[in-house]
Design a protein around this motif. Structure first.
Motif, PDB file in Angstrom:
ATOM      1  N   UNK A 166       5.153  30.678 -32.908  1.00  0.00           N
ATOM      2  CA  UNK A 166       6.389  31.245 -32.361  1.00  0.00           C
ATOM      3  C   UNK A 166       6.195  31.534 -30.879  1.00  0.00           C
ATOM      4  N   UNK A 167       7.053  30.958 -30.044  1.00  0.00           N
ATOM      5  CA  UNK A 167       7.041  31.224 -28.602  1.00  0.00           C
ATOM      6  C   UNK A 167       8.402  31.781 -28.211  1.00  0.00           C
ATOM      7  N   UNK A 168       8.391  32.855 -27.431  1.00  0.00           N
ATOM      8  CA  UNK A 168       9.627  33.540 -27.069  1.00  0.00           C
ATOM      9  C   UNK A 168       9.653  33.808 -25.570  1.00  0.00           C
ATOM     10  N   UNK A 188      16.558  35.996 -33.831  1.00  0.00           N
ATOM     11  CA  UNK A 188      15.188  35.739 -33.402  1.00  0.00           C
ATOM     12  C   UNK A 188      14.192  36.227 -34.440  1.00  0.00           C
ATOM     13  N   UNK A 189      13.103  35.509 -34.568  1.00  0.00           N
ATOM     14  CA  UNK A 189      11.992  36.001 -35.368  1.00  0.00           C
ATOM     15  C   UNK A 189      11.260  37.077 -34.559  1.00  0.00           C
ATOM     16  N   UNK A 190      10.595  38.027 -35.236  1.00  0.00           N
ATOM     17  CA  UNK A 190       9.934  39.116 -34.506  1.00  0.00           C
ATOM     18  C   UNK A 190       8.949  38.596 -33.462  1.00  0.00           C
ATOM     19  N   UNK A 191       8.891  39.295 -32.336  1.00  0.00           N
ATOM     20  CA  UNK A 191       7.987  38.894 -31.252  1.00  0.00           C
ATOM     21  C   UNK A 191       7.632  40.117 -30.422  1.00  0.00           C
ATOM     22  N   UNK A 192       6.656  39.949 -29.538  1.00  0.00           N
ATOM     23  CA  UNK A 192       6.284  41.012 -28.617  1.00  0.00           C
ATOM     24  C   UNK A 192       4.964  41.659 -28.963  1.00  0.00           C
ATOM     25  N   UNK A 193       4.596  42.713 -28.253  1.00  0.00           N
ATOM     26  CA  UNK A 193       3.296  43.369 -28.462  1.00  0.00           C
ATOM     27  C   UNK A 193       3.074  43.850 -29.889  1.00  0.00           C
ATOM     28  N   UNK A 194       4.131  44.318 -30.554  1.00  0.00           N
ATOM     29  CA  UNK A 194       3.975  44.803 -31.928  1.00  0.00           C
ATOM     30  C   UNK A 194       3.557  43.692 -32.890  1.00  0.00           C
ATOM     31  N   UNK A 195       3.811  42.447 -32.503  1.00  0.00           N
ATOM     32  CA  UNK A 195       3.435  41.298 -33.338  1.00  0.00           C
ATOM     33  C   UNK A 195       2.098  40.705 -32.898  1.00  0.00           C
ATOM     34  N   UNK A 239       6.788  35.722 -21.303  1.00  0.00           N
ATOM     35  CA  UNK A 239       6.729  34.589 -22.227  1.00  0.00           C
ATOM     36  C   UNK A 239       5.649  34.896 -23.255  1.00  0.00           C
ATOM     37  N   UNK A 240       6.068  35.128 -24.488  1.00  0.00           N
ATOM     38  CA  UNK A 240       5.176  35.523 -25.574  1.00  0.00           C
ATOM     39  C   UNK A 240       4.898  34.328 -26.490  1.00  0.00           C
ATOM     40  N   UNK A 241       3.742  34.370 -27.177  1.00  0.00           N
ATOM     41  CA  UNK A 241       3.460  33.327 -28.159  1.00  0.00           C
ATOM     42  C   UNK A 241       2.388  33.799 -29.141  1.00  0.00           C
ATOM     43  N   UNK A 242       2.425  33.207 -30.332  1.00  0.00           N
ATOM     44  CA  UNK A 242       1.366  33.437 -31.321  1.00  0.00           C
ATOM     45  C   UNK A 242       1.469  32.361 -32.401  1.00  0.00           C
ATOM     46  N   UNK A 254      19.979  38.614 -13.859  1.00  0.00           N
ATOM     47  CA  UNK A 254      20.219  37.774 -15.029  1.00  0.00           C
ATOM     48  C   UNK A 254      18.906  37.346 -15.672  1.00  0.00           C
ATOM     49  N   UNK A 255      18.912  37.264 -17.005  1.00  0.00           N
ATOM     50  CA  UNK A 255      17.741  36.814 -17.736  1.00  0.00           C
ATOM     51  C   UNK A 255      18.137  36.051 -18.982  1.00  0.00           C
ATOM     52  N   UNK A 256      17.290  35.121 -19.393  1.00  0.00           N
ATOM     53  CA  UNK A 256      17.506  34.335 -20.608  1.00  0.00           C
ATOM     54  C   UNK A 256      16.495  34.731 -21.674  1.00  0.00           C
ATOM     55  N   UNK A 257      16.959  34.851 -22.909  1.00  0.00           N
ATOM     56  CA  UNK A 257      16.085  35.121 -24.047  1.00  0.00           C
ATOM     57  C   UNK A 257      16.299  34.032 -25.091  1.00  0.00           C
ATOM     58  N   UNK A 258      15.245  33.274 -25.356  1.00  0.00           N
ATOM     59  CA  UNK A 258      15.326  32.190 -26.326  1.00  0.00           C
ATOM     60  C   UNK A 258      13.953  32.003 -26.956  1.00  0.00           C
ATOM     61  N   UNK A 259      13.904  31.204 -28.019  1.00  0.00           N
ATOM     62  CA  UNK A 259      12.695  31.136 -28.837  1.00  0.00           C
ATOM     63  C   UNK A 259      12.563  29.772 -29.492  1.00  0.00           C
ATOM     64  N   UNK A 260      11.322  29.348 -29.685  1.00  0.00           N
ATOM     65  CA  UNK A 260      11.023  28.143 -30.462  1.00  0.00           C
ATOM     66  C   UNK A 260      10.006  28.496 -31.533  1.00  0.00           C
ATOM     67  N   UNK A 261      10.258  28.079 -32.762  1.00  0.00           N
ATOM     68  CA  UNK A 261       9.311  28.268 -33.864  1.00  0.00           C
ATOM     69  C   UNK A 261       8.960  26.901 -34.435  1.00  0.00           C
ATOM     70  N   UNK A 262       7.673  26.556 -34.383  1.00  0.00           N
ATOM     71  CA  UNK A 262       7.160  25.345 -35.015  1.00  0.00           C
ATOM     72  C   UNK A 262       6.597  25.748 -36.364  1.00  0.00           C
ATOM     73  N   UNK A 263       6.874  24.968 -37.406  1.00  0.00           N
ATOM     74  CA  UNK A 263       6.387  25.318 -38.730  1.00  0.00           C
ATOM     75  C   UNK A 263       6.076  24.058 -39.536  1.00  0.00           C
ATOM     76  N   UNK A 264       5.089  24.174 -40.446  1.00  0.00           N
ATOM     77  CA  UNK A 264       4.711  23.038 -41.283  1.00  0.00           C
ATOM     78  C   UNK A 264       4.184  23.510 -42.625  1.00  0.00           C
ATOM     79  N   UNK A 265       4.312  22.632 -43.627  1.00  0.00           N
ATOM     80  CA  UNK A 265       3.658  22.863 -44.913  1.00  0.00           C
ATOM     81  C   UNK A 265       2.427  21.967 -45.037  1.00  0.00           C
TER      82      UNK A 265
END
Length: 272
Positions: free
Chosen positions: A147-149, A28-35, A113-116, A162-173
């Motif tokens: 990044x959404x986690x 996973x790419x970094x996520x959460x309050x620290x980010x 559910x985090x995002x930035x 039970x819990x699921x942890x997954x992430x999506x990262x959209x990126x572009x140049x």
């Protein structure tokens, strides 16, 4: 319409900034309050507000300047996705979205559910390195990412932890766009309103992973979607990294095949 849930049965999972390492770096790419991530509301079938993005993102020939992060495992363009039981792709209604894990998430019962959006150099450098490794013939330097986690999120009607942890990262140049889907821990596939078992989170209509362009012809279903085998998405990949799927999405292209076929769990008698 779902019945109301009178009692909160789960405790939210602890926030983590990185997932356990796989190989030489975390999956996973970094996520959460620290980010400095934002969070969606604690609301069953809820979503973020419409989020303007600073860099336009091209998704199958259409340029988007805003998006929604939906609690039920979807990043959508143009409209929210409150639907909790997934339909097969392609959809006939023109909805355009990425579905890292479209299922009946209930973050009231557990998880966040985090995002930035970000142009942070270290993260863009890491994303650039990953894309260059998976797509060596495409010159690419990431200029922007979103990044959404979904962190240890529960399922509707759950009587388990039970819990699921997954992430999506959209990126572009700014010209070429990619989506990176990361699956760290998948412990459930369906909520009770989708026919799932309240204790196991299995059965009924399981979660769906992939993307729908909205034009009724460009779409992709990750193998195992809407079957019991989706629970093993942490073991499959199209880029030889278990738990990671990566797609070029500015135009329709699908790269690779699963490195391991998803298997239906053996203990299925309690789901029927």
């Amino acid at each position: 319409m779902k019945p109301s849930v009178a009692v909160l049965l789960l405790v939210a999972g602890a926030v983590r900034n990185v997932a356990p390492a796989r190989g030489d770096e975390p999956l996973l790419y970094p996520y959460g309050p620290d980010q400095h991530d934002h969070k969606t509301p604690k609301l069953d079938d809820g979503s973020s507000k419409n989020l303007p993005i600073s860099t336009p993102f091209t998704f199958y020939g259409k340029i988007h300047r805003s998006l929604y992060v939906n609690n039920n495992g979807v990043i959508s363009f143009g409209s929210r996705v409150n639907q909790y039981t997934p339909d097969p792709f392609p959809l006939a209604d023109g909805r355009s979205f990425v579905a890292p894990y479209w299922g009946d998430v209930d973050n009231v019962l557990g998880g966040e559910v985090f995002y930035r959006e970000t142009t942070e150099p270290a993260l863009l450098s890491r994303i650039t390195k990953d894309i260059n490794r998976y797509f060596p013939t495409i010159p690419y330097t990431a200029k922007w990412a979103f990044v959404a986690t979904w962190d240890h999120v529960a399922y509707y009607g759950s009587t388990s932890s039970k819990g699921n942890t997954f992430q999506a990262a959209l990126t572009t140049d700014t010209k070429t766009s990619f989506i990176i889907l990361n699956y760290d821990q998948i412990q459930w596939a369906s909520g009770t309103a989708s026919g799932g078992d309240p204790e196991t989170g299995l059965g009924g209509t399981p979660a769906h992973a992939g993307f729908n362009s909205g034009n009724e012809k460009d779409f992709y279903n990750i193998p195992g979607s809407r079957t019991d085998a989706i629970i093993n998405i942490t073991k499959t990949s199209n880029v030889n990294v278990p738990g990671r799927w990566v797609f070029q999405v500015n135009e329709f292209k699908v790269t690779g095949v699963p490195t391991e076929e998803p298997q239906i769990p053996k203990d299925t008698d309690c789901w029927l």
